[in-house]
Design an enzyme around this catalytic site. Structure first.
Site, PDB file in Angstrom:
ATOM      1  N   HIS A   1      -4.063  -5.149   0.175  1.00 43.09           N
ATOM      2  CA  HIS A   1      -3.747  -5.667   1.515  1.00 43.09           C
ATOM      3  C   HIS A   1      -3.850  -7.183   1.604  1.00 43.09           C
ATOM      4  O   HIS A   1      -4.922  -7.727   1.916  1.00 43.09           O
ATOM      5  CB  HIS A   1      -4.655  -5.011   2.554  1.00 43.09           C
ATOM      6  CG  HIS A   1      -4.409  -3.561   2.737  1.00 43.09           C
ATOM      7  ND1 HIS A   1      -3.415  -3.065   3.563  1.00 43.09           N
ATOM      8  CD2 HIS A   1      -4.979  -2.484   2.142  1.00 43.09           C
ATOM      9  CE1 HIS A   1      -3.409  -1.750   3.493  1.00 43.09           C
ATOM     10  NE2 HIS A   1      -4.341  -1.377   2.636  1.00 43.09           N
TER      11      HIS A   1
ATOM     12  N   GLU B   1      -2.718  -8.860   3.935  1.00 44.09           N
ATOM     13  CA  GLU B   1      -2.901  -9.167   5.356  1.00 44.09           C
ATOM     14  C   GLU B   1      -4.339  -8.925   5.809  1.00 44.09           C
ATOM     15  O   GLU B   1      -4.625  -8.910   7.016  1.00 44.09           O
ATOM     16  CB  GLU B   1      -1.947  -8.313   6.199  1.00 44.09           C
ATOM     17  CG  GLU B   1      -2.394  -6.887   6.503  1.00 44.09           C
ATOM     18  CD  GLU B   1      -2.325  -5.926   5.336  1.00 44.09           C
ATOM     19  OE1 GLU B   1      -2.657  -4.744   5.521  1.00 44.09           O
ATOM     20  OE2 GLU B   1      -1.946  -6.351   4.224  1.00 44.09           O
TER      21      GLU B   1
ATOM     22  N   CYS C   1       0.821  -1.211   0.000  1.00 45.70           N
ATOM     23  CA  CYS C   1       0.000   0.000   0.000  1.00 45.70           C
ATOM     24  C   CYS C   1       0.857   1.264   0.000  1.00 45.70           C
ATOM     25  O   CYS C   1       1.495   1.562  -0.996  1.00 45.70           O
ATOM     26  CB  CYS C   1      -0.995  -0.039   1.158  1.00 45.70           C
ATOM     27  SG  CYS C   1      -2.418   1.046   0.878  1.00 45.70           S
TER      28      CYS C   1
END
Length: 368
Positions: free
Chosen positions: A343, A345, A253
């Site tokens: 993302h 995660e 990001c």
């Protein structure tokens, strides 16, 4: 219920009721399309200085709990929902969302037409906004909205970074060590690495390359974070130093935008950004389409269909958003570095892109 108003910088006004803390707040109005994961959104440091509009109409149904926080506090500048839950119902819930917002001083508004607000932001772009339960005069509030700084040119990553280095140990057998530059890191990054036997040392945003190298890392990670990447000159210089040393480097990001700048590309502000957990991205390496979680208002300006010659050799766009062809990842051919704009995660999900942490570990294995 106490009345409140929301006023955009262009004068569009919405009337509703106060939600969370009474008071007044300002920021950049953005919308997120996730139907779940509101607690992770609220505690994501990347939302610093932003007033978040939830497009899902009902928010707060599952309450909040200590385990799902992505940081140690709520970071959003304000919160906008249509139909807040009157009572949370979930076996993991320890408190109501509104009580948590009030306890942390987060000013919000409920009972407004969030669909109309979202359509307005989608057509006019993200913009400055004020939410108030104190001043209900739209013209008065708008005058103060126009005094607020815009997101373009905002240098925010150091404001959300850790003040001191800390360590997240590997789960099970330790395999590798990663030095992570905290530009607004989420807890789930270190968790995902720990599950792969990686010990992560998390460093303040102001750290030097000597600071990172002092822990003997096998690789370096640049985290997500808030603000305009064009202001982040120190992390850009740090990324260039890491690549000069041929050390494996992964950026997510904001970290992707930093690496993009370090490789010689520009960045630009998107009209209304990508925020939500339902964004389709093509991984050009495999040809697979992933459903991914996004939270970015800026992007890297790089040509999609060619290998670009840079100071660090050839670089190509590895991932592309299928909604609008925005660059969603970069891969360096001659140095061990790659990025993704979204993302992997993601919590509460989706998890289609979790393999990227495996790709990071494989990159380290090849250099070991």
């Amino acid at each position: 219920m106490k009345p409140a108003i929301l006023v955009l910088e262009d004068g569009r006004t919405f009337a509703g009721t106060s939600y969370g803390a009474d008071g007044e707040t300002f920021g950049e109005a953005v919308f997120t399309t996730g139907m779940t994961g509101y607690q992770e959104t609220l505690t994501d440091p990347s939302y610093h200085k932003q007033v978040v509009v939830q497009t899902a109409p009902q928010i707060g149904n599952t309450g909040v709990n200590p385990e799902d926080d992505e940081s140690d506090r709520i970071w959003v500048a304000g919160y906008v929902v249509r139909d807040p839950a009157r009572r949370p119902s979930n076996w993991r819930s320890t408190a109501a969302l509104e009580d948590r917002l009030a306890a942390e001083g987060i000013v919000g508004i409920s009972g407004i037409d969030t669909r109309a607000l979202t359509r307005h932001l989608r057509s006019r772009g993200a913009m400055r906004v004020g939410v108030s339960s104190l001043d209900l005069d739209p013209e008065s509030l708008r005058a103060r909205v126009l005094e607020q700084p815009p997101m373009t040119g905002a240098d925010l990553s150091a404001q959300v970074s850790t003040a001191e280095r800390y360590t997240v140990a590997a789960v099970g057998e330790h395999r590798y060590t990663v030095a992570a530059l905290d530009l607004g890191i989420k807890r789930n990054v270190a968790r995902r690495l720990a599950e792969r036997g990686v010990t992560t040392h998390v460093f303040p945003a102001t750290s030097t390359v000597e600071d990172l190298l002092a822990v003997g890392p096998d690789a370096v990670f640049f985290s997500p974070g808030p603000g305009d990447p064009a202001t982040a000159d120190h992390p850009v210089a740090l990324a260039r130093e890491v690549m000069r040393r041929q050390m494996p480097l992964f950026g997510i990001c904001f970290g992707s935008q930093i690496l993009g700048r370090a490789l010689g590309f520009g960045t630009y502000k998107l009209g209304y950004g990508h925020r939500g957990i339902n964004q389709p991205v093509l991984d050009r390496t495999t040809g697979k389409v992933e459903v991914t979680s996004h939270n970015h208002g800026f992007a890297v300006d790089a040509p999609l269909n060619t290998v670009i010659d840079t100071d660090f050799g050839g670089v190509e766009v590895s991932h592309v958003c299928l909604n609008d062809d925005v660059v969603e990842g970069l891969r360096a051919r001659d140095v061990p570095a790659f990025t993704v704009q979204y993302h992997p995660e993601a919590a509460a999900g989706p998890h289609d892109a979790d393999y990227l942490f495996d790709r990071f570990v494989e990159l380290v294995e090849k250099r070991a």
